[in-house]
Scaffold this active site. Sequence first.
Site, PDB file in Angstrom:
ATOM      1  N   ASP A 145      38.588  46.513  41.880  1.00  0.00           N
ATOM      2  CA  ASP A 145      37.827  47.148  40.803  1.00  0.00           C
ATOM      3  C   ASP A 145      38.144  48.651  40.825  1.00  0.00           C
ATOM      4  O   ASP A 145      39.100  49.105  40.204  1.00  0.00           O
ATOM      5  CB  ASP A 145      36.350  46.814  41.050  1.00  0.00           C
ATOM      6  CG  ASP A 145      35.410  47.284  39.967  1.00  0.00           C
ATOM      7  OD1 ASP A 145      35.868  47.546  38.854  1.00  0.00           O
ATOM      8  OD2 ASP A 145      34.198  47.373  40.226  1.00  0.00           O
ATOM      9  N   LYS A 166      41.040  44.867  37.784  1.00  0.00           N
ATOM     10  CA  LYS A 166      40.494  45.518  36.584  1.00  0.00           C
ATOM     11  C   LYS A 166      41.217  46.855  36.445  1.00  0.00           C
ATOM     12  O   LYS A 166      40.758  47.868  37.008  1.00  0.00           O
ATOM     13  CB  LYS A 166      38.988  45.753  36.743  1.00  0.00           C
ATOM     14  CG  LYS A 166      38.136  44.482  36.829  1.00  0.00           C
ATOM     15  CD  LYS A 166      36.659  44.860  37.003  1.00  0.00           C
ATOM     16  CE  LYS A 166      35.771  43.662  37.206  1.00  0.00           C
ATOM     17  NZ  LYS A 166      34.391  44.032  37.628  1.00  0.00           N
TER      18      LYS A 166
HETATM   19  P1  IMP Z   1      36.311  48.054  44.683  1.00  0.00           P
HETATM   20  O1  IMP Z   1      36.152  48.545  46.102  1.00  0.00           O
HETATM   21  O2  IMP Z   1      35.549  48.923  43.705  1.00  0.00           O
HETATM   22  O3  IMP Z   1      37.757  47.866  44.273  1.00  0.00           O
HETATM   23  O4  IMP Z   1      35.566  46.669  44.585  1.00  0.00           O
HETATM   24  C1  IMP Z   1      36.074  45.540  45.205  1.00  0.00           C
HETATM   25  C2  IMP Z   1      34.979  44.582  45.635  1.00  0.00           C
HETATM   26  O5  IMP Z   1      33.839  44.620  44.769  1.00  0.00           O
HETATM   27  C3  IMP Z   1      35.503  43.161  45.548  1.00  0.00           C
HETATM   28  O6  IMP Z   1      36.012  42.734  46.781  1.00  0.00           O
HETATM   29  C4  IMP Z   1      34.295  42.373  45.137  1.00  0.00           C
HETATM   30  O7  IMP Z   1      33.597  41.904  46.283  1.00  0.00           O
HETATM   31  C5  IMP Z   1      33.417  43.335  44.397  1.00  0.00           C
HETATM   32  N1  IMP Z   1      33.555  43.190  42.918  1.00  0.00           N
HETATM   33  C6  IMP Z   1      34.227  44.011  42.064  1.00  0.00           C
HETATM   34  N2  IMP Z   1      34.141  43.581  40.796  1.00  0.00           N
HETATM   35  C7  IMP Z   1      33.401  42.439  40.846  1.00  0.00           C
HETATM   36  C8  IMP Z   1      32.975  41.497  39.832  1.00  0.00           C
HETATM   37  O8  IMP Z   1      33.247  41.615  38.620  1.00  0.00           O
HETATM   38  N3  IMP Z   1      32.251  40.446  40.287  1.00  0.00           N
HETATM   39  C9  IMP Z   1      31.914  40.261  41.606  1.00  0.00           C
HETATM   40  N4  IMP Z   1      32.281  41.112  42.573  1.00  0.00           N
HETATM   41  C10 IMP Z   1      33.018  42.196  42.205  1.00  0.00           C
END
Ligand code: IMP
Length: 181
Positions: A107, A135
Amino acid sequence: MNEIMIGNEKFVPFISEEAIERRVKDLAKELSEEYKDRVPVFIGILNGSFIFLSDLIKNFQGDCEVDFFKLSSYGDEKISSGSVRLLKELNCEVNDRDLIIVEDIVDSGLSIKYMEELIEGHHPRSMKVVTLLLKPNSLKYDVKIDYIGFEIPSKFVIGYGLDYAQKFRNLSSIYVLSEQG
Ligand code: IMP
Ligand code: MG
């Protein structure tokens, strides 16, 4: 696939079980070719990646090993908390090994950035990242993702390992939060 109501929020079918299966097989094939002379260690990031990792290695041709990190960043919310906590370290020796980090979804990129920095300290021979979902419009950190299952819009998704407040990981396909609510 029918829509799912969670409280007053509506989730609608987004990526079918068949589409996921096809894409996971393609990714496993690419990885099998890339690592054909090596024994990589697949490193899943818990909890979200466990179903993807399981399907990925079942389709991987050749020897491999598996280990897990556990990170927490989202808590029980739909938006990232903006900080990452390490809840479980690796058990295996990874120095001089070929590592394949397995994420369910990237994300902001914070979790992957954190993982990369942590793992560099373990001195692996190589490190690549595979994520089922990305994303691209939500990325805030400079991270290199080597293998991507699907690029998706910046909307909240559940199923196939992905949770909403720890639930719905057991759905065999992926659902997205509908704008209409
Ligand atoms: P980041 O550290 O912001 O890249 O987020 C990554 C983590 O957030 C992933 O491993 C997921 O556990 C959680 N995550 C991000 N987007 C979603 C979503 O749309 N649904 C559920 N979990 C999400
Ligand atoms: Mg999560």
